[in-house]
Structure formats: C-alpha cells, structure tokens
Motif scaffolding. Sequence first.
Motif, PDB file in Angstrom:
ATOM      1  N   UNK A  96       0.787  -0.969  -0.247  1.00 26.52           N
ATOM      2  CA  UNK A  96       0.449   0.269  -0.015  1.00 26.52           C
ATOM      3  C   UNK A  96       0.692   1.164   0.051  1.00 26.52           C
ATOM      4  N   UNK A  97       2.171   0.857   0.811  1.00 27.37           N
ATOM      5  CA  UNK A  97       2.542   2.468   1.083  1.00 27.37           C
ATOM      6  C   UNK A  97       3.657   3.251  -0.903  1.00 27.37           C
ATOM      7  N   UNK A  99       2.491   1.318  -3.230  1.00 27.23           N
ATOM      8  CA  UNK A  99       1.638   2.223  -4.265  1.00 27.23           C
ATOM      9  C   UNK A  99       1.191   3.566  -4.067  1.00 27.23           C
ATOM     10  N   UNK A 100       1.294   4.076  -3.056  1.00 27.06           N
ATOM     11  CA  UNK A 100       0.821   5.610  -2.606  1.00 27.06           C
ATOM     12  C   UNK A 100       1.939   6.260  -2.603  1.00 27.06           C
ATOM     13  N   UNK A 103       1.810   7.461  -6.393  1.00 26.49           N
ATOM     14  CA  UNK A 103       0.367   7.366  -6.939  1.00 26.49           C
ATOM     15  C   UNK A 103      -0.312   8.541  -6.547  1.00 26.49           C
ATOM     16  N   UNK A 160       1.221  14.536   4.609  1.00 29.92           N
ATOM     17  CA  UNK A 160       0.556  14.423   5.319  1.00 29.92           C
ATOM     18  C   UNK A 160       0.382  13.110   6.255  1.00 29.92           C
ATOM     19  N   UNK A 161       0.663  11.996   5.964  1.00 29.87           N
ATOM     20  CA  UNK A 161       0.446  10.268   6.407  1.00 29.87           C
ATOM     21  C   UNK A 161       1.598   9.976   6.708  1.00 29.87           C
ATOM     22  N   UNK A 162       2.406  10.753   5.975  1.00 27.86           N
ATOM     23  CA  UNK A 162       4.612  10.604   6.169  1.00 27.86           C
ATOM     24  C   UNK A 162       4.733  11.410   8.002  1.00 27.86           C
ATOM     25  N   UNK A 164       2.439  12.315  10.477  1.00 30.02           N
ATOM     26  CA  UNK A 164       1.430  11.627  10.941  1.00 30.02           C
ATOM     27  C   UNK A 164       2.558   9.976  11.894  1.00 30.02           C
ATOM     28  N   UNK A 165       2.778   9.718  10.941  1.00 30.63           N
ATOM     29  CA  UNK A 165       3.342   7.891  10.776  1.00 30.63           C
ATOM     30  C   UNK A 165       4.376   7.822  11.659  1.00 30.63           C
ATOM     31  N   UNK A 168       4.666   9.545  15.386  1.00 29.01           N
ATOM     32  CA  UNK A 168       4.212   7.558  16.697  1.00 29.01           C
ATOM     33  C   UNK A 168       6.027   6.855  16.838  1.00 29.01           C
ATOM     34  N   UNK A 172       9.126   4.899   9.738  1.00 26.91           N
ATOM     35  CA  UNK A 172       7.595   4.145   9.083  1.00 26.91           C
ATOM     36  C   UNK A 172       8.184   2.565   9.567  1.00 26.91           C
ATOM     37  N   UNK A 180       9.418   0.427   3.436  1.00 30.45           N
ATOM     38  CA  UNK A 180       8.869   1.120   3.779  1.00 30.45           C
ATOM     39  C   UNK A 180       9.743   2.642   3.870  1.00 30.45           C
TER      40      UNK A 180
ATOM     41  N   UNK B  99      -3.299   6.293   8.993  1.00 28.17           N
ATOM     42  CA  UNK B  99      -3.115   7.661   9.026  1.00 28.17           C
ATOM     43  C   UNK B  99      -2.983   8.945   7.868  1.00 28.17           C
ATOM     44  N   UNK B 161      -3.831   4.622  -4.251  1.00 30.11           N
ATOM     45  CA  UNK B 161      -3.453   3.740  -3.620  1.00 30.11           C
ATOM     46  C   UNK B 161      -4.132   2.471  -2.939  1.00 30.11           C
TER      47      UNK B 161
END
Lengths: 227, 227
Positions: A96-97, A99-100, A103, A160-162, A164-165, A168, A172, A180, B99, B161
């Motif tokens: 998924x990562x 593919x993200x 894209x 933003x997803x990067x 936010x991850x 934590x 990644x 990742x 995220x 994705x």
Amino acid sequence: MITLHDLAGADPDLRFSPYCWRTKFALAHKGLPVETVPWRFTDVDAIAFSGQGRVPVIQDNGKVVSDSWAIAEYLEDTANGPSLFGGSGGRAHARFINAWTDSVMVPGIATLIVRDLLDVVAEKDKPYFRQSREARFGRTLEEVQAGREQRVEAFRMALTPVRLALRAAPWLGGAEPSYADHIVAGTLMWARCTSAFPVIDPEGPIAAWLGRVLDLYGRLGRAAKTV
Amino acid sequence: MITLHDLAGADPDLRFSPYCWRTKFALAHKGLPVETVPWRFTDVDAIAFSGQGRVPVIQDNGKVVSDSWAIAEYLEDTANGPSLFGGSGGRAHARFINAWTDSVMVPGIATLIVRDLLDVVAEKDKPYFRQSREARFGRTLEEVQAGREQRVEAFRMALTPVRLALRAAPWLGGAEPSYADHIVAGTLMWARCTSAFPVIDPEGPIAAWLGRVLDLYGRLGRAAKTV
C-alpha cells in the motif's frame, strides 16, 4: 556479487532514479554488496536480457529480476540480513505504501522538478526524455514545472500520512527502518540528487527523518552525488 | 465480555462512526464477543470514565481503552485469535495506512456526506453536530456538501493506492484480511450506513473488495443497519 543497472545522468556518478534508490537502500539493508552499472534511458539494448526496458534490474548469479517491488520481494525471500518487511503483514501493508508513493509522491515531485531533470540527463537521452514526459503531461516541461513555488505547499500537505506516521515512531518501519522507509526516502532522493528546489520543508519532521535515512548503511544516501 | 461505547443516530440501531467500525471489525477478527452501548455526541458524561470525550471506548474487565488505534494495539497485545497486523512490520506499516485514511479518506468523505449525517444524528446532537462541523469547515453543512456529484470523481481518484494494492492481493492484509482492511472498510461503513450517495464506484474493484469485507465475521458489515 549482485549487479544493478542504475539510471545515471550525463555525469555517470549522478544516480537519481527513485526506483533504483529503493533497490540500493534494500540491498544495503540486507548487507549485500552491489556493483552498479550506469544506464541511460536510451540504453534499451543493455537491459534487453531482462525482457523489459526499465531499471532497476538486478543480476544475481544468473538470476535476473526487474521492477523495484519485485526486487525487494526477491531479496526478502532469498537473502539473509535484517528483514525488509517485518513479516507477512508488513509486506502486504508495504505494498500500500508503495502504491501511495507511486501514485501521489512520484507524480507530485515530477511536477516540481521535471524541467530540472532535463538538465542532468545524458545528452543522448534528452530528446527521449522531453518527448516522453511531454506526451505524458500533455504540456511542455517548462509549463509543467512553472509555478512550483506556489504549488509546493499542496505537495507538502499531501505528505501528511508520512508526518503522522513519524509522530509515532522514528521510522516508517517502526522501531527499525524497513522497506517502507526505502520507498519514501528513495523517492525523495530523486529530487535531492537532481534539483536545488526544496520539495520537502527543510525544517520539518520529514526532513529530519530523511536525514536519519541518509545516514544509514554507512551514509549511503548522504554520500550520493547531487547537482 | 468487552463493552464498546458505539456512536448511534436518532435510531439507536444506526451505528455509523468510522472509528467504531474499525474497532468492531477488529474485535470480530479476534473472535471477541462485544456488548455495544449506543452513545451520542453529547453523552459526554457517559464516557467520562475514559478521561476523554470520544468513541470508540472499550471496557475489558475494568481496563479502559479509547482511540481506535490504541484499541487495535491493545487487542493485538492481549487477545488470542488471528493477528490484526501480521507482525511488527505490519503494525508499523498499518500506522501509515491509518494516517492516510484519517488525512485523505475521512475529510474526503466528510465533504460528500456531512449534510446527510445531520439527518441521522440524534435530535439532541443536531445543534452540536452542525456547530462543530461548520466551525471545522468554515462553511455551512449545505455549502460543504454542495456539488458533490462533480467532486466525487476526485475523491475516487484519491483512492488509487487502495486500488493498486488490491490488484496484488485479495485483501489489504495480503492473503488474509488485516487491520488495514478494517481501517479502510470501517471508514467506508460511515458513508454506507448514513447516505445513499455512492462515494465509491459501485462497479469498481474497491466495491468488490468492500463486499468481501462486509461478508466477513458472520456478515457483520452486511448486517449493519443503513438509512
């Protein structure tokens, strides 16, 4: 020793493919030495043995694997060394990562640096590069890149997803780097090597994390030639 | 038995929180029975025991956990049953998917159905819902939702994705469903339960995958009440 056909610019030491960087980080993560062969977009015959026309391509004792994702899976399944995925769920979720990144990040960065890329590709590649990319975008390279100062903020927001991850965990991959990290950092190496334009906020958490990735594996990323 | 405070509408059987759905799928994946307690946005006192004001909140033999991600980690660490993450890499990489979903899917779906949501929330919640969401968007609910027929295509494109990952495997978790499937499908349950508007292409691969998720765990998602 594994051989990697690795996209190079007019300067054979300038290696800037976001997909080849994923493979170089993955090889280093596994502790595998590699001999890289500089390759240009128009060197179609040089990788004809792989049955397709793009890099990365690796050769490992007669075994040929192309496509960065397929190479990562091949390395995970055949090589010792630290895991690239951290288990079966890690592998599926890394898809998924990947593919993200392909894209969202790749097209986003392309619109910010594609005209800069023309300046670094080999002379013999320039007509191919301009024609193929202009056909893809339906505009000239100059038109695509125009206004990037105004557009970069939207690209940074899309990361933003990067961010936010990374709130934590330091990587990644969690407590340790994983493929990742290689996917996202490898894609940022594309801009780092070829353009002075700051696609990421130099003061932000993604830049701090990228700095940590650059220092991995004997400072592999840090040592890369840039324009 | 675990108790879950679960967002409900005016109809107590209408359960539509994207975060509570992640938790309900995760509990079912672990094979854990759950007693749900219908909760409304303004029932602040009812979950004061959790030290915060949002659902999902679970109570498990005196242990209280709130926040869908924290609950997933708690279940993975304490419950038997199939893994939610598929290992340490799967857990770290699922954080990225969480995220991405929270920063892309949740706001994207909100702009498509937020006015429809007002119709289903409990009467006592309506003033809170309108005021808080209008403050967040800086526009009326009617203005936010307007033009959704023209905007939905951009939202569907942003799901690329998911489409790409599902080309490689039947589930986002790979050969088996994982919490990544719960995150994305749980978020789509929000729209499915509350609105007739087709946020995803009903004929596309995401709809086909969602259909498979709805049939998991004794058709848990399929059985959910919708408007």
